[in-house]
Design a protein around this motif. Sequence first.
Motif: not given
Length: 205
Positions: A122-132, A135-143, A163-171
């Motif tokens: 993901i790009s750090s320049a992407t706004k939060y709503d779009d990041l969420i 993530y939701k769309s690509f989560s079917i790939l078991d990120i 985003l990290m707080y919401e998804t709990k996925k590691p960077l």
Amino acid sequence: DQRKILMLVGPTGVGKTTTLAKRAARFASQMEKRYQVGIITLDTYRIGAVEQLMQYAKMMKLSINAVLDPPEFVSAINQLKHCDYILVDTVGSSQYDKEKIDVLREYLTRDDSMKIDVSLVISSATKYDDLIQIYKSFSILDIDTVIVTKLDETNGYGNIFSLMYETKKPLSYFTTGQDVPNDLQVANSEFLVDCLIDGFKKVKK
């Protein structure tokens, strides 16, 4: 089978191909041990995408395969059985293009014996709503992990923290410029906090 297969997925324009080249260089020549690295690209649609990766692979003297469908993907993986790391580049997909994301899932599930780690780029320049939504769309790939690119192209990083707080996925990695292989670093919270407080500062090599 001790091979590590790493696939980079994400929307268009976030720098997946350049990030893959940086990671390939890191594994092949910048660590204490030099690993055997192979590259597979599924991005045969974008003009110049294969040529770009071919050039990177040639410079680093790495094996590369371009594949068109899931059966060919399994064959390409088997052809790179001598490699310690196999890095897989994918075509960029809009978070709203379910069909393209479903195709990526076909590659991932073609052979259950293959363990493929999936990194969402993901790009750090992407706004939060779009990041969420991304993530939701690509989560079917078991990120498994998230790679954040283009930290040098914004002064706002709260969206990444949220985003990290919401998804709990590691960077796993940050990219901080276009230079291959240098503008890549292992993700750490201190660096991101410094960016949030003081803005991005290029680390001098």
